[in-house]
Design a protein around this motif. Structure first.
Motif, PDB file in Angstrom:
ATOM      1  N   THR A  27       0.823  -1.206   0.000  1.00  0.00           N
ATOM      2  CA  THR A  27       0.000   0.000   0.000  1.00  0.00           C
ATOM      3  C   THR A  27       0.863   1.265   0.000  1.00  0.00           C
ATOM      4  N   GLN A  28       2.075   1.191   0.577  1.00  0.00           N
ATOM      5  CA  GLN A  28       2.957   2.366   0.541  1.00  0.00           C
ATOM      6  C   GLN A  28       3.523   2.569  -0.859  1.00  0.00           C
ATOM      7  N   ILE A  29       4.001   1.474  -1.472  1.00  0.00           N
ATOM      8  CA  ILE A  29       4.576   1.585  -2.817  1.00  0.00           C
ATOM      9  C   ILE A  29       3.478   1.953  -3.823  1.00  0.00           C
ATOM     10  N   GLY A  30       2.321   1.337  -3.683  1.00  0.00           N
ATOM     11  CA  GLY A  30       1.235   1.546  -4.649  1.00  0.00           C
ATOM     12  C   GLY A  30       0.302   2.696  -4.299  1.00  0.00           C
ATOM     13  N   SER A  31       0.634   3.446  -3.256  1.00  0.00           N
ATOM     14  CA  SER A  31      -0.124   4.641  -2.844  1.00  0.00           C
ATOM     15  C   SER A  31      -1.605   4.404  -2.602  1.00  0.00           C
TER      16      SER A  31
END
Lengths: 139, 140
Positions: free
Chosen positions: A93-97
């Motif tokens: 979720t952090q990488i894929g925003s």
């Protein structure tokens, strides 16, 4: 066939409307996106100034369950699955925003193609994962 | 005021997750599994949430200010890049393993169950990991 008058479906629609109303409230009044992974990630990042509303939103999210209880919940049986799943959710979720709320609800409601693509990708990989776990002989 | 409106938004959202049945991973996994007895609820939850929220997005895009006078913080990124695809893929695998995403994960902390705490601790650790790596990259 799907029985749209079944209690499960009616609850799903009512719950979805509440989620949408919460999203609309935060957007109309605070001008902010109700993406849970984004809000949590920014709390961890200690993003300047804006922590008050973020913590208030996360607290609000917890209160109904603290008052009413969470009801039945089929949690992972083995600690290893909880850890592996949580790590992938956190990193992804952090990488894929974004997650199901940021891309799946807010992004789609905002007619964002980027969020539509993200939603289709995480839905498809989740379906594949469940298939492999349930039918691929994973212990 | 900003604090109270965000609290109200969180209350609605949290109540919605409970009412919808999405805090039970069995309902999420039942939706993701087409081979068994399919549980369609998740599609109705997302559909109803998107339709209910959509007018507010249309409204703030035109107005550019929230009703309390704040700037509106809408993501303006449009690019579909490797990061988006890789991140969504990893999230999908993680979500499929447990049936828990960040919203329900937080709500499930109220159950007091150790597995819910372990899951959220791992989510936070994963988020931290990405943030630390990104900070290192930007210092180079």
């Amino acid at each position: 066939m799907i029985d749209v008058n079944s209690p499960e479906i009616l609850r799903a629609i009512a719950g979805g409307m509440l989620i949408g109303a919460g999203t609309a409230t935060l957007l109309l009044l605070n001008g902010r996106i109700a993406g849970v992974s984004g809000i949590l990630g920014n709390v961890l990042r200690k993003a300047v100034g804006e922590q008050g509303w973020r913590l208030a939103f996360l607290l609000g999210l917890l209160v109904p369950a603290l008052v009413l209880g969470t009801g039945p919940a089929q949690l992972p049986r083995h600690w290893l699955w909880a850890v592996v799943s949580g790590l992938l959710v956190g990193v992804g979720t952090q990488i894929g925003s974004g997650c199901t709320s940021g891309h799946g609800v807010c992004g789609l409601a905002n007619l964002s193609t980027r969020s539509l693509v993200a939603t289709l990708v995480f839905m498809m990989t989740a379906v594949l994962t469940v298939f492999v776990v349930r039918h691929g002989g994973v212990p | 005021m900003k604090f109270l409106t965000a609290l109200a938004a969180g209350l609605l959202f949290g109540a919605g997750l409970l009412v919808s049945g999405m805090t039970d991973p069995a309902n999420v996994l039942g939706f993701l599994d087409f081979t068994g007895e399919w549980r369609p609820q998740l599609a109705f939850v997302m559909g109803a949430a998107v339709l209910t929220a959509a007018p507010s997005f249309w409204f703030v895009r035109k107005r550019r200010r929230s009703l309390l006078g704040d700037t509106v913080d809408l993501p303006d990124r449009r690019r579909i890049d490797k990061q988006l695809l890789a991140g969504a893929t990893m999230f999908g695998v993680g979500w499929g393993l447990s049936g828990i995403c960040p919203g329900p994960g937080l709500v499930l902390l109220a159950s007091g169950h150790g597995m819910a705490y372990l899951f959220m601790a791992a989510v936070i650790a994963g988020m931290w990991l990405v943030q630390i790596m990104r900070n290192k990259e930007s210092f180079r």
